[in-house]
Design an enzyme around this catalytic site. Structure first.
Site, PDB file in Angstrom:
ATOM      1  N   HIS A 158      21.447 -40.538 -26.446  1.00 55.14           N
ATOM      2  CA  HIS A 158      21.814 -39.858 -25.209  1.00 55.14           C
ATOM      3  C   HIS A 158      23.207 -40.256 -24.784  1.00 55.14           C
ATOM      4  O   HIS A 158      23.718 -41.299 -25.178  1.00 55.14           O
ATOM      5  CB  HIS A 158      20.815 -40.187 -24.094  1.00 55.14           C
ATOM      6  CG  HIS A 158      20.717 -41.647 -23.778  1.00 55.14           C
ATOM      7  ND1 HIS A 158      19.928 -42.507 -24.521  1.00 55.14           N
ATOM      8  CD2 HIS A 158      21.302 -42.413 -22.825  1.00 55.14           C
ATOM      9  CE1 HIS A 158      20.025 -43.725 -24.029  1.00 55.14           C
ATOM     10  NE2 HIS A 158      20.855 -43.701 -22.995  1.00 55.14           N
ATOM     11  N   CYS A 160      20.733 -49.638 -17.054  1.00 54.04           N
ATOM     12  CA  CYS A 160      21.333 -49.594 -18.384  1.00 54.04           C
ATOM     13  C   CYS A 160      22.722 -48.983 -18.255  1.00 54.04           C
ATOM     14  O   CYS A 160      23.062 -48.408 -17.219  1.00 54.04           O
ATOM     15  CB  CYS A 160      20.472 -48.790 -19.359  1.00 54.04           C
ATOM     16  SG  CYS A 160      20.382 -47.018 -19.000  1.00 54.04           S
TER      17      CYS A 160
END
Length: 667
Positions: free
Chosen positions: A65, A177
């Site tokens: 991603h 993250c």
């Protein structure tokens, strides 16, 4: 808002053999659906994200991603692989692959949808349904949440009301993250699910791209322990002081939630309280998996590198904007434009020199922030927001006393250290509210200012002057050796810490340019262009040594290399590091040495071949780049060819085969 995933974005028979090929296959579906505008540009962003940390998860899941300017709408593509594809998970290949594409400026609603998917991946009923699905449309609807993964119990048994039962153990957690799209929310769901299974009340704050909603202070106050599962700095850490703390990386929150909860309970039972500063780090030792960006429990050398990279990463945009504006001004008005009068007093609309002077003075204003920004964000990386003011002040003083780039480094470290020391001093509760915004910046700025003006500023300035004189006096073998070292650093990790150190060293010299510092800048940019150019050339001259995906990446690498984007070689290095990295390092060393030997100079910090008119000795400079590229290409071809020769004939079939079809090798 368009649907996140449609049947056209589902491949239930994904035949790719590698993660790069899988990403390309799914990305091609996004291009066909008009969700991605530039396939190669998007895949470069995916590869850059993958290089930060593998995106494979336990349970056979891969979630490549990224955010990308080449994405027109938030999009999800799904592929199911019968053979499995290695995405770096500890338990083996992934058979469920989700490619998540978010626009660079995606709004909260879109990112909330993406985070919801990340949470559902923790549901075994959901993943089982994905593995059993046979119709792409039905699978797309399932992923969109339009089909339940299990039937609700039509007649659930009433829960027992036991008002006398003991209160459950309470944990508050924070997950985050780097991208803030997937891992953040998967870790949150994993911890919450493990808490339910263990009878523990877990409340999670997700500090991701979809927003940052703080935990209720009452919930934090009532918590028995804290878990941080993060790869970027936890915001407002001071809320959690006085609690037992488990501090780990985000993937530990996904893969080992029950262990983290058990460790939190053990620490609470032993009464272990982590020393969390009001706005700084913690002294918890954690238990591996790379603790977040704070790296509070890491070795000092690792922490120091993290602090310095924090400063450099924030400085680079100032370098790019200011440096290229200055370079453009030189292209229009020549080098003498640097001494033009202020455009505030003298500007003629129809005169090219006035526009050149305007660009030069805007770029110079941006460049004036380099050292303060470097110092400020080194301090920020060490001690969070309270350290910004003393860091910037120390960086500005470094310029005042002519301590330059080295002074900025020292000022940032001093500011961070002083703030960390102040944060360890116990204060009354009534003062805690004003400590980060008033007391700490005031005291730390005074201390750092004193140290920079009176104690360390002049010695550092002397060292800076000595370094400048040394650079100016470089000639012959000394210049060549420095060029070799810089070339090796630029090509070793291709955008990583060593690359950034060499680049920062070169850019620091541009703040007060001399002949020596301009030679260093030229050598650094030339060497940084070699890895992608070499891989582009190698995939052109010996196509059979590379997969179809690599050959396609090679075409993009021509542009990336010419633009001084060293990261264009990362996909090749990740696939075959033992052959690619030594080869491009050798080529970079040759280019750096030749650039220094030729006396090439460069006033622009970026731009690649597009700033050749601003380069001193441009033809010899291009010759140095060509020589290094040829050396690196020859070594890559030689090493890959030797591997192919040493293998059996089936190896040749595998090398020449397409990534889009698997090759069965007979015994």
């Amino acid at each position: 808002m368009s649907e996140l995933i449609t049947a056209e974005l589902v491949d239930l028979d994904l035949s790719a053999a590698t993660k790069d090929a899988a990403a390309r296959s799914l990305a091609e579906r996004m291009v066909a659906a008009d969700r991605v505008t530039d396939l190669d540009g998007f895949l470069a962003d995916v590869a850059a994200r993958e290089a930060q940390m593998p995106t494979g998860l336990d349970g056979g899941i891969g979630i490549p991603h990224c955010r990308s300017e080449h994405v027109s709408a938030p999009t999800l593509a799904f592929g199911r692989s019968a053979a499995g594809i290695d995405f770096g998970a500890a338990d083996g290949p992934a058979d469920l692959i989700f490619l998540i594409a978010a626009p660079a400026g995606a709004d909260d609603d879109h990112l909330t949808i993406l985070s919801a998917l990340a949470r559902r991946l923790m549901d075994p009923e959901f993943t089982a349904a994905l593995r059993a699905g046979t119709d792409p449309g039905a699978v797309a609807a399932l992923i969109r949440g339009e089909q339940p993964t299990e039937n609700p119990d039509p007649d659930p048994e009433p829960e027992e009301d036991d008002s006398t039962a003991a209160a459950p153990f309470r944990i508050v957690a924070v997950t985050s993250c780097p991208t803030g799209i997937a891992h953040t929310y998967m870790a949150a769901e994993s911890l919450a699910a493990a808490g339910r299974a263990e009878g523990v009340e877990v409340t999670v704050e997700t500090q991701g791209s979809a927003g940052f909603k703080k935990l209720d202070p009452a919930v934090v106050a009532a918590a028995d322990a804290v878990i941080w599962a993060h790869d970027v700095e936890v915001r407002e850490k001071g809320r959690f002081r006085g609690k037992p703390l488990v501090d780990v990386g985000v993937k530990a929150g996904i893969n080992r939630p029950a262990e983290l909860i058990a460790e939190a309970r053990r620490k609470a039972e032993r009464g272990e309280i982590a020393a969390v500063s009001e706005d700084g780090g913690s002294t918890d030792s954690g238990d591996g998996d790379g603790g977040g960006s704070g790296t509070d429990h890491a070795h000092f050398g690792v922490r120091l590198r993290t602090y310095l990279m924090s400063g450099v990463s924030y400085m680079v945009p100032f370098v790019a904007a200011g440096g290229l504006l200055i370079a453009l001004s030189f292209a229009i008005g020549g080098y003498e434009i640097a001494s033009a009068k202020s455009v505030a007093d003298h500007f003629i609309w129809g005169e090219a020199d006035s526009w050149a002077a305007l660009l030069n003075q805007i770029g110079s204003a941006a460049f004036a922030f380099l050292v303060p920004v470097l110092a400020g964000y080194i301090a920020y990386g060490m001690a969070d927001r309270p350290a910004l003011v003393p860091g910037f002040v120390g960086g500005a003083i470094a310029l005042t006393v002519n301590a330059g780039f080295l002074g900025g480094l020292v000022a940032g470290l001093l500011a961070g250290a002083v703030v960390m020391a102040i944060q360890r001093v116990p204060v009354h509760a009534t003062l805690r509210g004003i400590m980060p915004v008033l007391v700490i910046p005031l005291i730390a700025s005074a201390v750092v200012g004193f140290l920079m003006f009176i104690v360390v500023g002049k010695p550092i300035a002397s060292l800076q002057n000595a370094l400048t004189d040394w650079l100016n006096g470089l000639s012959g073998s000394n210049a060549v050796i420095l060029g070799v070292v810089l070339g090796l650093m630029m090509c070793f990790d291709m955008g990583g810490p060593l690359n950034k150190v060499a680049y920062a060293f070169a850019v620091g010299g541009l703040a007060d340019p001399t002949d020596g510092s301009l030679k260093v800048m030229a050598a650094v940019m030339a060497a940084g262009m070699v890895p992608p150019l070499a891989m582009a050339l190698a995939t052109t001259v010996r196509k059979k040594l590379f997969t179809k995906t690599e050959r396609e990446n090679g075409r993009a690498a021509w542009v990336l290399g010419a633009s001084f984007i060293t990261e264009g070689a990362i996909p090749f290095a990740a696939a075959d590091p033992l052959r690619v990295i030594p080869s491009v390092m050798a080529g970079g060393a040759v280019t750096g040495a030749l650039s220094m030997a030729f006396g090439a100079t460069l006033r622009a910090p970026h731009g690649g071949v597009f700033v050749v008119p601003l380069i001193g000795q441009p033809f010899l400079y291009l010759l140095a780049i060509a020589a290094g590229t040829l050396v690196a290409t020859a070594l890559v071809v030689l090493l890959k060819g030797a591997r192919r020769t040493a293998s059996d004939p089936a190896g040749e079939a595998e090398a020449t085969g397409s990534d889009d079809s698997r090759v069965t090798v007979a015994a």
